[in-house]
Motif scaffolding. Sequence first.
Motif, PDB file in Angstrom:
ATOM      1  N   PHE A  72     -13.107   3.351   6.098  1.00 14.06           N
ATOM      2  CA  PHE A  72     -11.904   3.630   5.378  1.00 14.06           C
ATOM      3  C   PHE A  72     -11.467   2.359   4.694  1.00 14.06           C
ATOM      4  N   VAL A  73     -10.198   2.354   4.401  1.00  8.88           N
ATOM      5  CA  VAL A  73      -9.763   1.166   3.526  1.00  8.88           C
ATOM      6  C   VAL A  73      -8.293   1.020   4.133  1.00  8.88           C
ATOM      7  N   ILE A  74      -8.028  -0.652   4.174  1.00 10.16           N
ATOM      8  CA  ILE A  74      -6.943  -0.839   4.464  1.00 10.16           C
ATOM      9  C   ILE A  74      -6.273  -1.863   3.600  1.00 10.16           C
ATOM     10  N   PRO A  75      -4.732  -2.274   3.759  1.00 12.33           N
ATOM     11  CA  PRO A  75      -4.334  -3.398   2.749  1.00 12.33           C
ATOM     12  C   PRO A  75      -4.720  -4.438   2.958  1.00 12.33           C
ATOM     13  N   ASP A  76      -4.550  -5.036   1.672  1.00  2.37           N
ATOM     14  CA  ASP A  76      -4.887  -6.582   1.655  1.00  2.37           C
ATOM     15  C   ASP A  76      -3.859  -7.042   1.907  1.00  2.37           C
TER      16      ASP A  76
ATOM     17  N   GLY B 290       0.904  -1.115  -0.019  1.00  2.00           N
ATOM     18  CA  GLY B 290      -0.001  -0.046  -0.005  1.00  2.00           C
ATOM     19  C   GLY B 290       0.907   1.118   0.042  1.00  2.00           C
ATOM     20  N   GLY B 291       0.415   2.427  -0.190  1.00  2.00           N
ATOM     21  CA  GLY B 291       1.182   3.859  -0.178  1.00  2.00           C
ATOM     22  C   GLY B 291       1.768   3.875  -1.613  1.00  2.00           C
ATOM     23  N   LEU B 292       1.702   3.168  -2.600  1.00  2.00           N
ATOM     24  CA  LEU B 292       2.340   3.234  -3.818  1.00  2.00           C
ATOM     25  C   LEU B 292       1.224   3.498  -4.733  1.00  2.00           C
ATOM     26  N   GLY B 293       1.048   4.844  -5.501  1.00  2.00           N
ATOM     27  CA  GLY B 293       0.015   4.832  -6.404  1.00  2.00           C
ATOM     28  C   GLY B 293      -1.180   5.433  -5.608  1.00  2.00           C
ATOM     29  N   GLU B 294      -0.877   5.692  -4.220  1.00  2.00           N
ATOM     30  CA  GLU B 294      -2.170   6.411  -3.505  1.00  2.00           C
ATOM     31  C   GLU B 294      -1.325   6.943  -2.261  1.00  2.00           C
TER      32      GLU B 294
ATOM     33  N   PHE C  24       4.933  -1.883   3.639  1.00  3.56           N
ATOM     34  CA  PHE C  24       5.365  -2.699   2.607  1.00  3.56           C
ATOM     35  C   PHE C  24       6.196  -3.735   3.500  1.00  3.56           C
ATOM     36  N   ALA C  25       6.507  -5.022   2.893  1.00  2.00           N
ATOM     37  CA  ALA C  25       7.302  -6.115   3.239  1.00  2.00           C
ATOM     38  C   ALA C  25       8.565  -6.113   2.893  1.00  2.00           C
TER      39      ALA C  25
ATOM     40  N   ASP D 201      -0.996 -10.631  -4.407  1.00  2.00           N
ATOM     41  CA  ASP D 201      -2.508 -10.098  -4.146  1.00  2.00           C
ATOM     42  C   ASP D 201      -2.169  -8.530  -3.267  1.00  2.00           C
ATOM     43  N   SER D 202      -2.922  -7.677  -3.905  1.00  2.00           N
ATOM     44  CA  SER D 202      -2.854  -6.552  -2.995  1.00  2.00           C
ATOM     45  C   SER D 202      -4.068  -5.806  -3.278  1.00  2.00           C
ATOM     46  N   GLY D 203      -4.369  -4.431  -3.418  1.00  2.00           N
ATOM     47  CA  GLY D 203      -5.319  -3.733  -3.512  1.00  2.00           C
ATOM     48  C   GLY D 203      -5.971  -3.398  -2.347  1.00  2.00           C
ATOM     49  N   GLY D 204      -7.041  -3.255  -1.921  1.00  2.00           N
ATOM     50  CA  GLY D 204      -7.609  -2.723  -0.585  1.00  2.00           C
ATOM     51  C   GLY D 204      -8.821  -3.421  -0.090  1.00  2.00           C
ATOM     52  N   VAL D 205      -9.040  -3.423   1.145  1.00  2.00           N
ATOM     53  CA  VAL D 205     -10.190  -4.058   1.867  1.00  2.00           C
ATOM     54  C   VAL D 205     -11.125  -2.647   2.399  1.00  2.00           C
ATOM     55  N   LEU D 206     -12.223  -2.848   2.042  1.00  2.00           N
ATOM     56  CA  LEU D 206     -13.122  -1.695   2.608  1.00  2.00           C
ATOM     57  C   LEU D 206     -13.662  -1.983   3.927  1.00  2.00           C
ATOM     58  N   VAL D 207     -13.764  -1.118   4.885  1.00  2.00           N
ATOM     59  CA  VAL D 207     -13.901  -1.113   6.156  1.00  2.00           C
ATOM     60  C   VAL D 207     -15.252  -0.272   6.338  1.00  2.00           C
TER      61      VAL D 207
END
Lengths: 576, 576
Positions: free
Chosen positions: A69-73, A32-36, A42-43, A455-461
């Motif tokens: 809000f949205v959190i990382p996958d 997350g955090g790249l492109g947004e 990051f790992a 797998d990345s993207g976002g998870v909606l909360v």
Amino acid sequence: MAFQQKKTGNRSRWRRKNSRARKDNLRFIPLGGLGEIGKNMFALEYDRDIIVVDAGLMFPEDEMLGIDFVIPDTSYLEKNRDRVRAFVITHGHEDHIGALPFVLPKIDVPVYGTALTIGLIEHKLEEAVPSYRRDLREIHAGELIEIGVFKIKPFAVCHSIPDGVGLAIDTPLGVVLHTGDIKLDTTPVDGRLTDFSAISEASRKGVILMLSDSTNVEKEGFTPSESIIGKTLENLFRANRTKRIVLSAFASNLHRIQQIINTASKFNRKITFLGRSMVGNVEIASRLGYLQLDEKMVVPATDIDRLPPNKLVILTTGSQGEPFSGLVLMSRGQHRNISLGSSDVVAVFATPVPGNEKMVSNTINHLFKCGCEVIYEKDRDIHVSGHASREELKILINMVKPEYFVPVHGEYRHLVRHAQLAQEVGIPGKNIFLLEKGEVLSITSKMARVLPKVDSGGVLVDGMVLGELEGSAMRERRSLSEDGAMVVSLVIDGSGRLVSPPVFESRGFIHMEDAHTLREELADAVQRLVNEEKKRKGGIREDSLKMRLMGRMGEVLRKYGRSRPIIIILINWIEK
Amino acid sequence: MAFQQKKTGNRSRWRRKNSRARKDNLRFIPLGGLGEIGKNMFALEYDRDIIVVDAGLMFPEDEMLGIDFVIPDTSYLEKNRDRVRAFVITHGHEDHIGALPFVLPKIDVPVYGTALTIGLIEHKLEEAVPSYRRDLREIHAGELIEIGVFKIKPFAVCHSIPDGVGLAIDTPLGVVLHTGDIKLDTTPVDGRLTDFSAISEASRKGVILMLSDSTNVEKEGFTPSESIIGKTLENLFRANRTKRIVLSAFASNLHRIQQIINTASKFNRKITFLGRSMVGNVEIASRLGYLQLDEKMVVPATDIDRLPPNKLVILTTGSQGEPFSGLVLMSRGQHRNISLGSSDVVAVFATPVPGNEKMVSNTINHLFKCGCEVIYEKDRDIHVSGHASREELKILINMVKPEYFVPVHGEYRHLVRHAQLAQEVGIPGKNIFLLEKGEVLSITSKMARVLPKVDSGGVLVDGMVLGELEGSAMRERRSLSEDGAMVVSLVIDGSGRLVSPPVFESRGFIHMEDAHTLREELADAVQRLVNEEKKRKGGIREDSLKMRLMGRMGEVLRKYGRSRPIIIILINWIEK
């Protein structure tokens, strides 16, 4: 553009199905955090060890209706749970810690952070997942910690929250230097400078990979020091000696809060803190020694009227026009304890975060309508950023001299501009990687390349319910919001006969004078269609009846206006 | 604040039920554009004559879901239809002409405007209300027209569309000077300067009331000349001799379009116009002589690929990130004729209008992902405003020396800041009126005061359907959009018995794994409640059954998540 970007590179030739780690292979995986802007995470993995840096949330885009809000996958981390050793957190902002309550119960490892950062995380976990048995470990800038194969030296960086760190992570292939959220403030409010010596030390050892904050790459020159806010505050207090002063700022910007406290004290004013996050952060920061505050200065909100206006400062949340925040309630005349008027001056010590412009602007308009004087973003020196501008970013690259460079913490345009800037100061284009979240940068002692996405993207909360991004639910909410809904219920018996007149309900329609006629015409169309269907070979089938009903009702609705409500059809089958 | 503002003034004492006009009484009635940016419209009345200046639309706020735009409430004009003599239009922007198709059929009077303005209005009416018999009358800057008691002298003003005028309106009480949308461009692209002489002439006669453009009152100094864009264009073309150049600008900014045409011609490039409004405006403006364009330069979109990249300029709409505009389709790789890549440079010659920031930002990100170079608002001299900044506004007040001053064309904060600025340059606070739309400024030879509001507000336009602002439809759309809907249909017979199992449909829910269990539990709750109701004294009543069902279903839904969908219940009563 000469750097490594998906469209221009040739790495599509490079494909590996097997994504297991191997020796002599360092992998950087942004989740997350790249492109947004937001949900930074990051790992970093080598051999059997994975560390995760930051676990942030992102506030939703306009089109994610009703989402909190949205959190990382984190499914990649979950799949490799046995190799994840720890979370290392750079600082206490929501876009770096906000996903922890959702992620930690699934990936149960220790969390490392400096004292204030850990204090804020503790508070957050206590509120959201009190039953989770947390393992929070305090680290100190300049002191080495070892996690698996990684030797991590956190170093002090200036930012808009105290106690932030960058990370110099020693790996078998060289140092990975992550700036964290950084600015080169030469006169920081707490005197804690960005640690140039630690950065230089890493550079001398040899930095294989540099990850650098791209937020302000569009800004020329240097970001001004947080200290200039102190001067603005002094001028404000001096010019408004007879008035009550109401200030709004980010609850996490404790440097700014400290300057407000200092100025209030200098001008012999007491202070009232308003807003849950403001009161919470002031409490935590005071307890941990990050805020110097004489308890005798503090006046509870309920006692505000006991003080003359010129003896008080009110510090409140709401600088982003957040609904139900202190400032917004005041601006609408809805605050329980405070009513604003011509004896108040209100200053908003923040600029709108992109996306919040309208909410902030509306709040300013309402404040003016209360009759008070308002100082806001169009006025001078009312806000400074916590992120480095172009000249600072160039200095950082000059100091670090990395082998490979990856811009992080930015939308795509920030990453591109940062890649271009890195080239300007001498990093070869082939050593600059423009990554998107999920992509894997694989580094060996000989080369670096990009591997296919995990797998990345976002998870909606939505509240505490997690859901999928891009689901049909979002599309449905959008249609409902734009065109409303027309619902019809039918009762049909075994012979395919309509037993009673169709019942209609609508929501979210523009009120129309001819609503009654519309319903009659709809009822008529439904009745006729059911009769037609009944005569078909094989009788009525629910699917095809619904499809055809939608078409027919749509035609009628279009005659009454251009909007196209969602049509919902419920069929009750009864025996007779 | 010392000027006349609702909270501080004492005009609540002044009340007249009878709002009929009377002699020696000039009345200024803003019906839009004060307290908002958009839908500009005001009425000026004296004795039996009313003229209306401008009739604009406003684009909706975020919370007006699915609404196309908003127009002023004209019920005051409709009530006084017999006294309305004409519309006088200052220039051809949507926020000044966009309401005409809706308003003219109701208030059927002549419309006055300069040649380009009339051309644009004609086009708009032809498209929206082709059957309406329009009476459009061309006026010329500097030439007097008489409408009832009013002698109106339109005068040239610089703005971001050609042929704009301010109005010097001679009345029995003195001149009303309306700046229109104005800037003091000293080097306008078309050489047509703001007419200082006409303004001075009005000042010599004596200006009783000045109405002045507040849009840029927050900007220090002077607004740069439109001509600087020409230099930026030259540099851009020079630096990209080998690339295809794609430009985006407002379709109404014909000065800018002219400069793009000129630069293309100078660098021997042909030009393709994309987007309905771009093509339409270029056609109208060329025909009327407001655009100098050699037809041989124009290449249709379908022929783009026949030209080498360095021989072409593409000029498209979409500078605000509008969905389905040329630029947005290109950025997503969805344009029929154009696909962008590393041999393209794209420049967006506009800054985002407040509220559009996110859409513009997303478009920029997508353009970068196409691999092209992108020039945008963060770069230098890519946009200049069409409105005067603070120093220009001061000069205007100095020149006009009005008796009374009313800031117009701005949100409330702009109006306040403009009132403050007028005080700074010597207008006494008591002669400055901070009005909101609907309020009536009544001026006699002895004094000016504010009378109670006439009907104002806004009318929502959804397609061609007009509706009420603040209606329940808006609230319903908002709820639908945030929480989705759960619909249930019941069949109940004369004895109060549920004849068949309840049927459920939902829309806009986050997908949940336990959706099936939820429905079963809901069906159970419904069944039990109907049984309870049946046993009540007096039997089942639809109202109370629905209320109680909502409560019961709400309880069940809350167990499955925090979101609270709208519950819609349809009851089919059948005899048995």
